[in-house]
Write a protein that holds these residues in place. Structure first.
Motif, PDB file in Angstrom:
ATOM      1  N   LEU A 178      -1.205  -4.732   6.326  1.00 48.23           N
ATOM      2  CA  LEU A 178      -1.243  -5.628   5.168  1.00 48.23           C
ATOM      3  C   LEU A 178      -0.732  -4.982   3.881  1.00 48.23           C
ATOM      4  CD1 LEU A 178      -4.673  -7.350   5.819  1.00 48.23           C
ATOM      5  CD2 LEU A 178      -2.396  -8.221   6.309  1.00 48.23           C
ATOM      6  N   GLU A 179      -0.487  -3.673   3.891  1.00 44.04           N
ATOM      7  CA  GLU A 179      -0.026  -2.999   2.674  1.00 44.04           C
ATOM      8  C   GLU A 179       1.259  -3.615   2.115  1.00 44.04           C
ATOM      9  OE1 GLU A 179       0.894   1.411   0.864  1.00 44.04           O
ATOM     10  OE2 GLU A 179       0.366   1.211   2.973  1.00 44.04           O
ATOM     11  N   ALA A 210       2.654  -9.238  -2.977  1.00 42.91           N
ATOM     12  CA  ALA A 210       1.865 -10.207  -3.761  1.00 42.91           C
ATOM     13  C   ALA A 210       1.621  -9.686  -5.173  1.00 42.91           C
ATOM     14  CB  ALA A 210       0.546 -10.500  -3.061  1.00 42.91           C
ATOM     15  N   LYS A 211       1.317  -8.418  -5.302  1.00 45.73           N
ATOM     16  CA  LYS A 211       1.079  -7.852  -6.638  1.00 45.73           C
ATOM     17  C   LYS A 211       2.347  -7.834  -7.473  1.00 45.73           C
ATOM     18  CE  LYS A 211      -2.997  -5.201  -5.565  1.00 45.73           C
ATOM     19  NZ  LYS A 211      -3.666  -3.924  -5.526  1.00 45.73           N
ATOM     20  N   ALA A 212       3.483  -7.531  -6.815  1.00 45.95           N
ATOM     21  CA  ALA A 212       4.743  -7.536  -7.548  1.00 45.95           C
ATOM     22  C   ALA A 212       5.100  -8.945  -8.020  1.00 45.95           C
ATOM     23  CB  ALA A 212       5.863  -6.978  -6.670  1.00 45.95           C
ATOM     24  N   ALA A 213       4.836  -9.941  -7.174  1.00 46.90           N
ATOM     25  CA  ALA A 213       5.127 -11.327  -7.545  1.00 46.90           C
ATOM     26  C   ALA A 213       4.221 -11.783  -8.686  1.00 46.90           C
ATOM     27  CB  ALA A 213       4.961 -12.240  -6.335  1.00 46.90           C
ATOM     28  N   ARG A 264       0.344  -1.605  -8.274  1.00 46.32           N
ATOM     29  CA  ARG A 264      -0.451  -1.120  -7.144  1.00 46.32           C
ATOM     30  C   ARG A 264      -1.383  -0.028  -7.657  1.00 46.32           C
ATOM     31  NH1 ARG A 264      -2.212  -1.922  -2.342  1.00 46.32           N
ATOM     32  NH2 ARG A 264      -2.141  -0.214  -0.884  1.00 46.32           N
ATOM     33  N   ARG A 265      -2.667  -0.088  -7.276  1.00 52.18           N
ATOM     34  CA  ARG A 265      -3.643   0.940  -7.670  1.00 52.18           C
ATOM     35  C   ARG A 265      -3.647   2.061  -6.691  1.00 52.18           C
ATOM     36  NH1 ARG A 265      -9.077  -2.270  -8.618  1.00 52.18           N
ATOM     37  NH2 ARG A 265      -8.040  -4.182  -8.234  1.00 52.18           N
TER      38      ARG A 265
END
Length: 122
Positions: free
Chosen positions: A106-107, A113-116, A121-122
């Motif tokens: 899922l990475e 999703a975070k980029a969109a 990313r943490r």
């Protein structure tokens, strides 16, 4: 001489005279309400054949387990491992044999999703 066309605002019935609605118009309105009720009743049945059967959901630490019905005599177990960012999909046939169907990382999905969303990313 008044040239104003008659409307419901400027027609004053004589005192004691009841205003009635035309029976044809009343029938059309009644038919409209009956047809609308039938449409609503039929539309409510559209989704009943595609019901989602979710079983149990359990959370233990970094693991989440979800069971669903996959077909006759088959259950599907989805195991989400949050620490390794993976989802594992198992099939259970007849309540007897367990088979690993698929493992997904899922990475890349989280990163996308975070980029969109404009996050980092943490």
């Amino acid at each position: 001489m008044n040239n104003t066309p008659p409307t419901t605002d400027n027609i004053n019935p004589e005192p004691g005279v009841r205003r009635t609605i035309d029976t044809g118009a009343a029938s059309l309105w009644a038919s409209l309400f009956v047809i609308a009720a039938l449409v609503v009743m039929q539309a409510s049945k559209l989704g009943s054949g595609n019901a989602a059967y979710a079983g149990d959901v359990a959370n233990v630490g970094q693991l989440t387990a979800l069971t669903t019905i996959g077909g006759p005599n088959e259950e599907i177990l989805y195991l989400l491992d949050k620490s390794r960012e993976k989802i594992l999909v198992y099939g259970v046939q007849g309540g007897r044999s367990v088979e690993l169907y698929q493992v997904e990382d899922l990475e890349p999905l989280y990163t996308q999703a975070k980029a969109a969303a404009g996050g980092t990313r943490r």
